[in-house]
Scaffold this motif. Structure first.
Motif, PDB file in Angstrom:
ATOM      1  N   SER A  76      21.417 137.786  44.101  1.00 33.17           N
ATOM      2  CA  SER A  76      22.398 138.799  44.454  1.00 33.17           C
ATOM      3  C   SER A  76      22.507 139.830  43.349  1.00 33.17           C
ATOM      4  O   SER A  76      22.074 139.617  42.217  1.00 33.17           O
ATOM      5  CB  SER A  76      23.754 138.140  44.706  1.00 33.17           C
ATOM      6  OG  SER A  76      24.181 137.445  43.553  1.00 33.17           O
ATOM      7  N   PRO A 126      31.674 136.141  44.645  1.00 34.62           N
ATOM      8  CA  PRO A 126      30.277 136.565  44.750  1.00 34.62           C
ATOM      9  C   PRO A 126      29.490 135.676  45.709  1.00 34.62           C
ATOM     10  O   PRO A 126      30.020 134.733  46.299  1.00 34.62           O
ATOM     11  CB  PRO A 126      29.779 136.387  43.314  1.00 34.62           C
ATOM     12  CG  PRO A 126      30.555 135.206  42.816  1.00 34.62           C
ATOM     13  CD  PRO A 126      31.907 135.307  43.458  1.00 34.62           C
ATOM     14  N   ARG A 177      25.993 132.944  42.439  1.00 32.80           N
ATOM     15  CA  ARG A 177      26.871 133.317  41.315  1.00 32.80           C
ATOM     16  C   ARG A 177      28.132 132.454  41.287  1.00 32.80           C
ATOM     17  O   ARG A 177      29.090 132.776  40.583  1.00 32.80           O
ATOM     18  CB  ARG A 177      27.271 134.787  41.429  1.00 32.80           C
ATOM     19  CG  ARG A 177      26.115 135.759  41.521  1.00 32.80           C
ATOM     20  CD  ARG A 177      25.513 136.033  40.172  1.00 32.80           C
ATOM     21  NE  ARG A 177      24.487 137.065  40.226  1.00 32.80           N
ATOM     22  CZ  ARG A 177      23.840 137.552  39.181  1.00 32.80           C
ATOM     23  NH1 ARG A 177      24.145 137.085  37.976  1.00 32.80           N
ATOM     24  NH2 ARG A 177      22.923 138.474  39.307  1.00 32.80           N
ATOM     25  N   ILE A 202      26.713 141.288  38.666  1.00 34.00           N
ATOM     26  CA  ILE A 202      28.166 141.453  38.757  1.00 34.00           C
ATOM     27  C   ILE A 202      28.639 142.384  37.647  1.00 34.00           C
ATOM     28  O   ILE A 202      28.320 142.181  36.475  1.00 34.00           O
ATOM     29  CB  ILE A 202      28.867 140.089  38.643  1.00 34.00           C
ATOM     30  CG1 ILE A 202      28.398 139.162  39.775  1.00 34.00           C
ATOM     31  CG2 ILE A 202      30.380 140.244  38.678  1.00 34.00           C
ATOM     32  CD1 ILE A 202      28.890 137.744  39.633  1.00 34.00           C
TER      33      ILE A 202
END
Length: 736
Positions: A232, A347, A351, A235
């Motif tokens: 992903s 998330p 994560r 962050i």
């Protein structure tokens, strides 16, 4: 990396699991539930083990909570590192080793020789004993929530891409243990048996974790193909800091609202359970697969919840029930809003452990600032309204502040900071009122900035409200705070006396002019006066556990030896060295004050020391359980001379301790008599208060005239009542 299921194979475990996704969810859910249950069982269990050493102050529980939060952070950090750098099978094996090491510390027990320092804060020694005794098993359990969810995310289950729903099962376990402990576990199981049962539960959980990992990984290992996938998106640090803030604020408020309600409103037993239960419930609700309460509702309700609390600060505790419900309801709304925002910003599954790491870090920061830092810098429990103010600043959807609005907020903060110097002067109150009028006017003109204005309102109203109780009984002349509680001294010059409060409970009164006299609970007309007239003339050595303002010292004669045992150095400073009270310096200048827990110091002092021993060591209205057990009274008996008398002060709004003492007395060879004293209607409570005392001695003859006085009744033991010991005490049985 991700997993992709392949066609069925000959693996027998896989054949069982194929089409049985519910079984995997059940195993993981059960393991998470049991892990959290054990965590929240050991917390109050170990706190009870600490009672004979530290008493029952709010500071003990807050320090324990900070340790538990820090251990949780350590466990989440370990889980994050393990999940990031090790394969699932390696994670499983490594964690089972960690759990096995924790088993070496079982069963959990406190070293019999450990004792906190008498003349310094016990925070660091308490943290050290927690770490050395409980640290490793707690650390091992704390890592389970993120690790098990991470393992589930790579299990190939159809819900593996969103394992956060399992966090609700974890918090449900915490909530179940929190409720079960005071109502089911503590009243029916001794501490030693609890420790053994907890050890067996720990070992059973280890088996459940092994089964969960086998079901999710080993059982599907030959039919699950690992494939590469794009992780992903990174962050942003802004998001991480948001997680941190929304975890820290409810954690701080949890301790803040508990301290405020149990100290400044009512020290009702078990009242601390409610906010902690609400705190856990919010996690269950916001992380559920289908949250039952929409997040937007809580966001909209947040300003009104803060306004409700601020209004309550202004009005003061008009009604006990209404005040408690108001504060707890507002806390629930705030926690739901903050935790709901965290859930909204959670998330992707890869994560997950990082998310829980920052959540835990925020909890530690909020708890540590409230429990450890605030008592050092604030003399009253002002951290609670300050945390509410921060909630308003960082509330979701709060508009960006403009320079003029920042100036408004800075002025509000400044007013709060200088408030302790103002001592509620007329000018200060006038300025406060004008400020509130201006603030509401601005709110009416620019409602979109209501959150900012609520910040100012919370700060200003809190600064006024924290002393509402004391204003009712004169002007505030001194206040202080220590590990053991918050104290205040007020002065009513018209009535001519000073009063010392511990929380909401009056703990001593002295006239401003004239010779000091024993007043309130200690007045000559009451039970203590009876014993001092009956036994006092032959008493040469008198001991007292609990100093207060030194009222009992007003009974001292020049030829007598008096020794006071006081656990809080701040109380000694206030009663003896501050100049606020003169009882000790005038009536008993030769009296000795021994700092530290009274029971422990008595056990060290040697046998047959006192003709009269006075027990008056309540923390606000809470029971110091370790002073009301069979072992405690055996220690008191050893400290008594052959014909000595023990006087136990049991005045309490919520507990009836007479039957408890009646059950203990014959077990250690004592008889007990009780007097419940009621002054005449209209009597000034600061001069003569309702009081309840129990006189205990080896024989009725040792009590002299008290044993035949019609105002005193002999206490007979109820054979059906359970005996309180260091290993067992049912607090609920003493509720009246």
């Amino acid at each position: 990396m991700s997993v992709e299921a392949l066609p069925p194979s000959s693996n027998p475990l896989r054949r069982v699991l194929d089409g049985s996704g519910a079984l995997i969810v059940a195993v993981f859910g059960l393991a998470l539930f049991a892990s959290a249950f054990l965590l929240f069982w050991i917390e109050p269990l170990f706190a009870r083990l600490l009672l004979p050493r530290l008493g029952g102050s709010q500071g003990v529980w807050n320090t324990c909570l900070v340790f538990f939060q820090a251990s949780l952070l350590l466990g989440y950090t370990y889980a994050h590192v393990l999940a990031r750098y090790a394969a699932p099978r390696t994670q499983m094996l490594a964690h089972l080793v960690v759990i096995a090491i924790g088993a070496a510390f079982l069963p959990i027990a406190l070293n019999a020789n450990w004792a906190p320092p008498a003349d310094a804060s016990p925070v660091l020694p308490l943290l050290a004993v927690l770490a050395s005794t409980l640290g490793w098993p707690f650390f091992a359990l704390s890592a389970n929530a993120p690790l098990l969810q991470n393992w589930f995310s790579v299990s190939g289950h159809k819900r593996a891409d969103n394992p956060y729903f399992l966090y609700a099962a974890s918090n449900a376990g915490s909530l179940a243990a929190l409720i079960a402990y005071p109502f089911l576990i503590e009243p029916n199981i001794t501490l030693s048996h609890q420790s053994k049962l907890w050890a067996w539960g720990y070992l059973a959980l280890a088996c459940a974790i092994a089964a969960a990992s086998a079901f999710a990984i080993l059982g599907r290992g030959d039919t699950v193909r690992t494939v590469a996938r794009a992780t992903s998106a990174p962050i942003a640090w802004r998001t991480r800091l948001t997680w941190l803030a929304y975890a820290a604020l409810p954690s701080s408020l949890l301790l803040g609202v508990t301290g405020y309600v149990t100290t400044d409103v009512a020290s009702f037993p078990l009242l601390w359970i409610a906010p902690l239960a609400l705190y856990l419930l919010t996690f269950v609700l916001v992380f559920a697969s289908h949250p039952p309460i929409p997040h937007r509702w809580m966001i909209r309700a947040l300003p009104f919840a803060v306004a409700l609390v601020a209004g309550g600060f202004w009005l003061g505790p008009v009604s006990l029930t209404l005040t408690v419900v108001t504060h707890f309801a507002a806390f629930f709304v705030v926690a739901m809003a903050c935790h709901g925002e965290m859930a909204r910003l959670k998330p992707a599954a890869d994560r997950l452990t990082e998310f829980y790491l920052f959540m835990s870090l925020g909890g530690v920061i909020g708890g540590a600032l409230t429990a450890l830092v605030s008592p050092l810098i604030f003399a009253s429990i002002i951290e609670y309204p300050l945390a509410l103010a921060l909630v308003c600043i960082f509330a979701p959807s709060t508009p960006r502040l403009k320079p003029a609005e920042m100036a408004l907020l800075a002025a509000a903060v400044l007013v709060v900071l200088v408030e302790p110097l103002a001592q509620f002067s007329t000018l200060y109150s006038l300025c406060l009122t004008l400020w509130l009028v201006a603030m509401f006017a601005v709110w009416g003109l620019r409602p979109k900035h209501r959150n900012l204005l609520l910040v100012a309102m919370a700060l200003l109203l809190a600064s006024q409200s924290l002393h509402t109780l004391y204003m009712r009984h004169g002007s505030l002349v001194w206040r202080g705070r220590s590990f053991y509680g918050a104290y205040a001294v007020t002065e009513d010059r018209d009535a001519g006396y000073r009063i010392m409060f511990h929380g909401t409970t009056l703990h001593g009164v002295e006239r401003i002019k004239g010779a000091p006299q024993p007043l309130t609970y200690y007045a000559p007309q009451g039970p203590l006066g009876d014993v001092m007239r009956s036994v006092g003339p032959r008493a040469q050595s008198i001991g007292a556990i609990g100093l207060g303002v030194g009222s009992e010292a007003c009974y001292a004669r020049p030829d007598q030896s008096w020794t006071f045992y006081e656990i809080d150095p701040l109380v000694e400073k206030m009663a003896v060295h501050s100049g606020l009270f003169r009882g000790m310096s005038t009536c008993a200048p030769q009296a000795k004050v021994v700092l530290g827990d009274g029971r422990l110091n008595l056990e060290r002092a040697g046998p047959q020391r006192f003709d009269i021993l006075i027990l008056d060591a309540f923390s606000s209205d809470a029971i110091p359980i370790h002073l009301m057990t069979r072992e405690a009274f055996a220690a008191y008996l050893r400290a008594l001379k052959p014909h000595g008398v023990i006087m136990v002060h049991i005045t309490n709004r919520y507990f009836n301790l007479g039957p408890i003492i009646a059950r203990i007395a014959p077990e250690v060879g004592l008889v007990a008599y009780e007097r419940n004293f009621h002054p005449k209607e209209g009597t000034d409570f600061a001069i003569l208060s309702l009081s309840r005392w129990v006189a205990v001695a080896r024989t009725p003859a040792d009590l002299g005239a008290v044993a035949t006085d019609p105002h005193w009744q002999r206490l007979d033991a109820d054979p059906k009542a359970k005996l309180w010991t260091d290993d067992f005490a049912n607090v609920l049985s003493a509720l009246q």
